[in-house]
Design a protein around this motif. Structure first.
Motif, PDB file in Angstrom:
ATOM      1  N   MET A   1       5.822  -9.292  -2.737  1.00 15.53           N
ATOM      2  CA  MET A   1       6.427  -8.341  -3.362  1.00 15.53           C
ATOM      3  C   MET A   1       6.182  -6.835  -2.600  1.00 15.53           C
ATOM      4  O   MET A   1       5.116  -6.863  -1.883  1.00 15.53           O
ATOM      5  CB  MET A   1       5.463  -8.220  -4.754  1.00 15.53           C
ATOM      6  N   LYS A   2       6.913  -5.908  -2.527  1.00 14.97           N
ATOM      7  CA  LYS A   2       6.867  -4.816  -1.873  1.00 14.97           C
ATOM      8  C   LYS A   2       6.172  -3.567  -2.771  1.00 14.97           C
ATOM      9  O   LYS A   2       6.402  -3.676  -3.928  1.00 14.97           O
ATOM     10  CB  LYS A   2       8.383  -4.267  -1.219  1.00 14.97           C
ATOM     11  N   TYR A   3       5.281  -2.912  -1.938  1.00 19.55           N
ATOM     12  CA  TYR A   3       4.473  -1.927  -2.853  1.00 19.55           C
ATOM     13  C   TYR A   3       4.975  -0.602  -2.489  1.00 19.55           C
ATOM     14  O   TYR A   3       4.157   0.385  -2.844  1.00 19.55           O
ATOM     15  CB  TYR A   3       2.968  -2.096  -2.538  1.00 19.55           C
ATOM     16  N   SER A   4       5.875  -0.457  -1.575  1.00 19.02           N
ATOM     17  CA  SER A   4       6.147   0.860  -1.379  1.00 19.02           C
ATOM     18  C   SER A   4       7.827   1.075  -1.152  1.00 19.02           C
ATOM     19  O   SER A   4       8.512   0.101  -0.962  1.00 19.02           O
ATOM     20  CB  SER A   4       5.549   1.269   0.177  1.00 19.02           C
ATOM     21  N   ASN A   5       8.063   2.430  -1.041  1.00 16.52           N
ATOM     22  CA  ASN A   5       9.657   2.665  -0.642  1.00 16.52           C
ATOM     23  C   ASN A   5       9.778   2.856   0.845  1.00 16.52           C
ATOM     24  O   ASN A   5      10.949   3.161   1.087  1.00 16.52           O
ATOM     25  CB  ASN A   5       9.986   3.982  -1.690  1.00 16.52           C
ATOM     26  N   ILE A   6       8.860   3.059   1.636  1.00 20.03           N
ATOM     27  CA  ILE A   6       9.056   2.978   2.914  1.00 20.03           C
ATOM     28  C   ILE A   6       9.575   1.878   3.758  1.00 20.03           C
ATOM     29  O   ILE A   6       9.094   0.665   3.160  1.00 20.03           O
ATOM     30  CB  ILE A   6       7.435   3.140   3.573  1.00 20.03           C
ATOM     31  N   ASP A   7      10.465   1.921   4.358  1.00 18.38           N
ATOM     32  CA  ASP A   7      10.908   0.900   5.059  1.00 18.38           C
ATOM     33  C   ASP A   7      10.100   0.688   6.415  1.00 18.38           C
ATOM     34  O   ASP A   7      10.271   1.644   7.226  1.00 18.38           O
ATOM     35  CB  ASP A   7      12.348   1.097   5.391  1.00 18.38           C
ATOM     36  N   PHE A   8       9.177  -0.346   6.486  1.00 16.22           N
ATOM     37  CA  PHE A   8       8.607  -0.568   7.742  1.00 16.22           C
ATOM     38  C   PHE A   8       9.260  -1.290   8.860  1.00 16.22           C
ATOM     39  O   PHE A   8       8.626  -1.515  10.085  1.00 16.22           O
ATOM     40  CB  PHE A   8       7.134  -1.219   7.184  1.00 16.22           C
ATOM     41  N   ASN A   9      10.619  -1.670   8.538  1.00 14.00           N
ATOM     42  CA  ASN A   9      11.388  -2.242   9.718  1.00 14.00           C
ATOM     43  C   ASN A   9      11.249  -1.244  10.745  1.00 14.00           C
ATOM     44  O   ASN A   9      11.750  -0.151  10.518  1.00 14.00           O
ATOM     45  CB  ASN A   9      12.577  -2.688   8.984  1.00 14.00           C
TER      46      ASN A   9
END
Length: 331
Positions: free
Chosen positions: A1-9
């Motif tokens: 599950m993703k917890y942020s709108n940041i794209d860490f790619n």
């Protein structure tokens, strides 16, 4: 599950203590959710060295990283030459989980060297790289306080003191980088087994019961209340801290204190075990917190954090892993 709108790619993430309990869970969070994120695990890894209390000096273990595809750096945060190996990377985020986390360690010098002085070196690295710094503080900063809110600290051991000094040091960087301290309460969950005797009582009670033993509780455990938090919610807080525009120190707990007796009762219910418990004297009176309950209003307000797991839900989610540990590591 993703917890942020940041794209860490296409971002570079450094996790100190990344072979430990929380650090390894963070490493896999990024690997599983952002396949193009460069994840660098920096960890001392365990040796046979022990403190005067007999506990290991490092809990980092390769088994916590089985299946990890990122970069591994074996290094000691107290060694400036080791830290210099990070200079070659363009770092976007540092998750600082490395520490002496054993609250029973009495060696004050090594505690301050590791938890405070090395933290300054890492903060300076973050400034040079213009990286966000998310670091592990602790509920031990509150000690004997009856108010679990920033500004009400009363540490009763050198570990709690060292974490409070980290929080004080962090303030010097508020106008330089994003820097967020997370005061973890009693964390439990997968990848903690190699913490040995300092692993959560959820795991220790679970293994006692699976071995056919009675759960061994301190006398009066129904009145010893702590805020127990499942590691998945700790990961949530770390990730959401990357988005906040309000530097500071935040509590990470459920906001509800539960007893050690509750843990045993839930485990026995889930495992369908009927067995009397054993009660023993508490040898840690004087440096032991008998009550903790995180005030998480600021954490909700400024990080958008919302705990997902009650104690019942966390133990139920964790139980298959406890059984696996028993079958593969203990039995």
């Amino acid at each position: 599950m993703k917890y942020s709108n940041i794209d860490f790619n296409n971002k570079t993430v450094v996790i100190t203590g990344g072979a430990g309990f929380i650090g390894s869970n963070l490493a896999f969070y990024f690997q599983e959710n952002y396949p193009n994120c460069k994840v660098i695990v920096f960890d001392k890894f365990r040796s046979e060295e022990t403190f005067s209390n007999g506990n290991l000096k490092s809990f980092g273990h390769f088994k916590n990283l089985l299946g990890f595809n990122g970069i591994i750096i074996s290094g000691d945060i107290n060694n400036k030459d080791d830290l210099a190996r990070l200079e070659e990377y363009d770092i976007d985020y540092i998750f600082h989980e490395a520490a002496i986390s054993d609250t029973t360690v009495a060696d004050q010098k090594i505690m301050i060297d590791t938890n405070v002085n090395a933290f300054k070196d890492l903060c300076d690295l973050a400034v040079r790289k213009n990286a966000s710094m998310i670091y592990a503080s602790s509920a031990a900063t509150y000690g004997n306080s009856t108010v679990f809110k920033v500004g009400h600290e009363k540490p009763n051991n050198v570990y709690g003191f060292s974490k409070l000094m980290m929080d004080n040091l962090a303030k010097e960087y508020f106008d330089k980088i994003r820097i967020v301290g997370l005061r973890y309460f009693n964390v439990y969950g997968p990848r903690e087994y190699f913490k040995n005797k300092t692993a959560s009582m959820v795991l220790q009670f679970g293994l006692q019961l699976l071995k056919g033993e009675s759960a061994k509780l301190f006398e009066g455990s129904d009145n010893i209340l702590r805020d127990f938090i499942y590691v998945e919610d700790v990961i949530q807080a770390n990730i959401k801290a990357c988005e906040t525009d309000k530097n500071g120190v935040y509590n990470v707990g459920t906001g509800r204190a539960r007893s050690f007796q509750d843990i045993v009762n839930i485990l026995k219910r889930e495992l369908e075990i009927i067995r009397d418990d054993t009660y023993i004297p508490n040898p840690y009176i004087g440096q032991y917190q008998f009550f903790t309950e995180a005030d998480i209003e600021d954490t909700k307000k400024y990080l958008g954090y919302e705990p997902r797991f009650s104690l019942e839900e966390g133990i139920k989610a964790y139980l298959p892993e406890i059984i696996r540990i028993y079958e593969e590591e203990v039995r």
